[in-house]
Scaffold this motif. Structure first.
Motif, PDB file in Angstrom:
ATOM      1  N   GLY A 114       0.794  -1.229   0.000  1.00 22.36           N
ATOM      2  CA  GLY A 114       0.000   0.000   0.000  1.00 22.36           C
ATOM      3  C   GLY A 114       0.823   1.274   0.000  1.00 22.36           C
ATOM      4  O   GLY A 114       0.290   2.355   0.241  1.00 22.36           O
ATOM      5  N   LEU A 115       2.139   1.163  -0.276  1.00 26.06           N
ATOM      6  CA  LEU A 115       3.024   2.335  -0.280  1.00 26.06           C
ATOM      7  C   LEU A 115       3.177   2.910  -1.680  1.00 26.06           C
ATOM      8  O   LEU A 115       3.229   2.171  -2.665  1.00 26.06           O
ATOM      9  CB  LEU A 115       4.408   1.954   0.253  1.00 26.06           C
ATOM     10  CG  LEU A 115       4.461   1.373   1.664  1.00 26.06           C
ATOM     11  CD1 LEU A 115       5.882   0.950   2.015  1.00 26.06           C
ATOM     12  CD2 LEU A 115       3.936   2.370   2.678  1.00 26.06           C
ATOM     13  N   VAL A 116       3.286   4.239  -1.731  1.00 20.17           N
ATOM     14  CA  VAL A 116       3.521   4.936  -2.989  1.00 20.17           C
ATOM     15  C   VAL A 116       4.719   5.867  -2.816  1.00 20.17           C
ATOM     16  O   VAL A 116       4.778   6.631  -1.850  1.00 20.17           O
ATOM     17  CB  VAL A 116       2.299   5.805  -3.399  1.00 20.17           C
ATOM     18  CG1 VAL A 116       2.613   6.651  -4.624  1.00 20.17           C
ATOM     19  CG2 VAL A 116       1.071   4.955  -3.624  1.00 20.17           C
ATOM     20  N   GLU A 117       5.659   5.778  -3.740  1.00 24.12           N
ATOM     21  CA  GLU A 117       6.757   6.737  -3.867  1.00 24.12           C
ATOM     22  C   GLU A 117       6.787   7.095  -5.341  1.00 24.12           C
ATOM     23  O   GLU A 117       7.147   6.255  -6.173  1.00 24.12           O
ATOM     24  CB  GLU A 117       8.105   6.136  -3.433  1.00 24.12           C
ATOM     25  CG  GLU A 117       8.216   5.835  -1.962  1.00 24.12           C
ATOM     26  CD  GLU A 117       8.269   7.077  -1.078  1.00 24.12           C
ATOM     27  OE1 GLU A 117       8.704   8.152  -1.548  1.00 24.12           O
ATOM     28  OE2 GLU A 117       7.850   6.968   0.091  1.00 24.12           O
ATOM     29  N   ALA A 118       6.360   8.306  -5.690  1.00 24.05           N
ATOM     30  CA  ALA A 118       6.261   8.679  -7.097  1.00 24.05           C
ATOM     31  C   ALA A 118       6.725  10.110  -7.303  1.00 24.05           C
ATOM     32  O   ALA A 118       6.569  10.960  -6.424  1.00 24.05           O
ATOM     33  CB  ALA A 118       4.817   8.526  -7.581  1.00 24.05           C
ATOM     34  N   GLU A 119       7.272  10.361  -8.481  1.00 19.49           N
ATOM     35  CA  GLU A 119       7.670  11.704  -8.893  1.00 19.49           C
ATOM     36  C   GLU A 119       6.905  12.031 -10.171  1.00 19.49           C
ATOM     37  O   GLU A 119       7.031  11.335 -11.170  1.00 19.49           O
ATOM     38  CB  GLU A 119       9.179  11.737  -9.142  1.00 19.49           C
ATOM     39  CG  GLU A 119       9.725  13.121  -9.317  1.00 19.49           C
ATOM     40  CD  GLU A 119      11.248  13.120  -9.386  1.00 19.49           C
ATOM     41  OE1 GLU A 119      11.767  13.426 -10.478  1.00 19.49           O
ATOM     42  OE2 GLU A 119      11.881  12.805  -8.365  1.00 19.49           O
ATOM     43  N   LEU A 120       6.076  13.074 -10.105  1.00 18.89           N
ATOM     44  CA  LEU A 120       5.201  13.453 -11.209  1.00 18.89           C
ATOM     45  C   LEU A 120       5.491  14.885 -11.637  1.00 18.89           C
ATOM     46  O   LEU A 120       6.162  15.620 -10.921  1.00 18.89           O
ATOM     47  CB  LEU A 120       3.735  13.343 -10.763  1.00 18.89           C
ATOM     48  CG  LEU A 120       3.318  12.030 -10.102  1.00 18.89           C
ATOM     49  CD1 LEU A 120       1.962  12.180  -9.452  1.00 18.89           C
ATOM     50  CD2 LEU A 120       3.293  10.915 -11.125  1.00 18.89           C
ATOM     51  N   MET A 121       4.922  15.290 -12.780  1.00 13.24           N
ATOM     52  CA  MET A 121       5.063  16.669 -13.248  1.00 13.24           C
ATOM     53  C   MET A 121       3.692  17.247 -13.573  1.00 13.24           C
ATOM     54  O   MET A 121       2.807  16.544 -14.046  1.00 13.24           O
ATOM     55  CB  MET A 121       5.920  16.733 -14.515  1.00 13.24           C
ATOM     56  CG  MET A 121       7.400  16.730 -14.280  1.00 13.24           C
ATOM     57  SD  MET A 121       8.029  18.145 -13.343  1.00 13.24           S
ATOM     58  CE  MET A 121       7.710  19.514 -14.422  1.00 13.24           C
ATOM     59  N   LEU A 122       3.570  18.543 -13.280  1.00 14.01           N
ATOM     60  CA  LEU A 122       2.428  19.346 -13.725  1.00 14.01           C
ATOM     61  C   LEU A 122       2.996  20.354 -14.722  1.00 14.01           C
ATOM     62  O   LEU A 122       3.356  21.474 -14.354  1.00 14.01           O
ATOM     63  CB  LEU A 122       1.808  20.090 -12.550  1.00 14.01           C
ATOM     64  CG  LEU A 122       0.858  19.330 -11.661  1.00 14.01           C
ATOM     65  CD1 LEU A 122       0.578  20.107 -10.384  1.00 14.01           C
ATOM     66  CD2 LEU A 122      -0.433  19.031 -12.394  1.00 14.01           C
ATOM     67  N   PRO A 123       3.109  19.962 -16.001  1.00 19.44           N
ATOM     68  CA  PRO A 123       3.695  20.875 -16.984  1.00 19.44           C
ATOM     69  C   PRO A 123       2.883  22.169 -17.086  1.00 19.44           C
ATOM     70  O   PRO A 123       1.661  22.140 -17.024  1.00 19.44           O
ATOM     71  CB  PRO A 123       3.630  20.098 -18.299  1.00 19.44           C
ATOM     72  CG  PRO A 123       3.394  18.684 -17.913  1.00 19.44           C
ATOM     73  CD  PRO A 123       2.692  18.710 -16.588  1.00 19.44           C
ATOM     74  N   GLU A 124       3.563  23.268 -17.205  1.00 17.29           N
ATOM     75  CA  GLU A 124       2.987  24.613 -17.371  1.00 17.29           C
ATOM     76  C   GLU A 124       2.373  25.184 -16.105  1.00 17.29           C
ATOM     77  O   GLU A 124       2.038  26.352 -16.061  1.00 17.29           O
ATOM     78  CB  GLU A 124       1.962  24.644 -18.510  1.00 17.29           C
ATOM     79  CG  GLU A 124       2.529  24.264 -19.863  1.00 17.29           C
ATOM     80  CD  GLU A 124       1.482  24.306 -20.958  1.00 17.29           C
ATOM     81  OE1 GLU A 124       0.501  25.065 -20.825  1.00 17.29           O
ATOM     82  OE2 GLU A 124       1.657  23.574 -21.947  1.00 17.29           O
ATOM     83  N   ALA A 125       2.188  24.385 -15.065  1.00 16.97           N
ATOM     84  CA  ALA A 125       1.643  24.912 -13.808  1.00 16.97           C
ATOM     85  C   ALA A 125       2.748  25.648 -13.049  1.00 16.97           C
ATOM     86  O   ALA A 125       3.937  25.443 -13.308  1.00 16.97           O
ATOM     87  CB  ALA A 125       1.083  23.781 -12.957  1.00 16.97           C
TER      88      ALA A 125
END
Length: 192
Positions: A114-125
């Motif tokens: 149930g663990l999450v380690e993630a790197e995401l992007m919000l382009p243009e934000a």
């Protein structure tokens, strides 16, 4: 002259550290029961906002994650956060041919524990001022959904119920008029 150069260097260093605090934000994430289950660290980059998510307690598998339009996380359903953040009026979905909501992000995956380690992007934000700022007006929120976002269905990718929410307030320190109570104050009264 050396003293002048040192003074200018110190001023520039203090200005730089001040701007760093304005371009980074840590958001505490809570489940519908009000338990803190992780954080999202937002960092301003040239291409948009990097979002580093650390969560626990999710069902294993993929979950939709989006920026929503209001900084309000009233559990247990978090509908107070409103719809996806969409200042350009686009359709939903990262796979939509005409562009997506500004608040749409790729799915995150919870492991078997149930663990999450993630790197995401919000382009243009941005975290700075402007139409695409997630801190404009009162701010926004970040929501994790029960299921996977299919990337095309309207209006929200059929990702299911809202499970986890974090408030991204424009003024994180100015919205609380009450100070937390000190539980040890009663101890002093009892000793007397």
């Amino acid at each position: 002259m050396r003293l002048f150069i040192i003074a200018v260097a110190l001023i520039l260093a203090s200005c730089q550290s001040g701007s760093d605090s304005e371009t980074n934000r840590t958001v505490e994430m809570y489940n519908g029961s009000g338990d803190m289950v992780g954080t999202a660290v937002l960092s301003e980059l040239e291409s948009g906002i990097q979002v580093e998510v650390s969560l626990e307690g999710l069902e294993p598998g993929y979950h939709g994650i989006h920026i929503h339009e209001f900084p309000k996380c009233k559990g247990p359903d978090f509908t107070s956060a409103g719809n996806h953040f969409n200042p350009d009026g686009n359709e939903h979905g990262l796979m939509h041919p005409e562009g997506s909501h500004l608040g749409d992000m790729p799915n995150i995956e919870a492991d078997a524990g149930g663990l999450v380690e993630a790197e995401l992007m919000l382009p243009e934000a941005t975290l700075k001022d402007g139409k695409k700022s997630i801190l404009r007006e009162e701010g926004t929120s970040i929501i994790v959904h029960q299921g996977q976002d299919d990337g095309v269905s309207q209006p929200g990718g059929e990702s299911g119920n809202r499970l986890v929410c974090g408030e991204i307030k424009a003024d994180p320190e100015g919205n609380s008029s009450e100070s937390p109570t000190d539980p040890t104050e009663q101890n002093e009264d009892q000793e007397e």
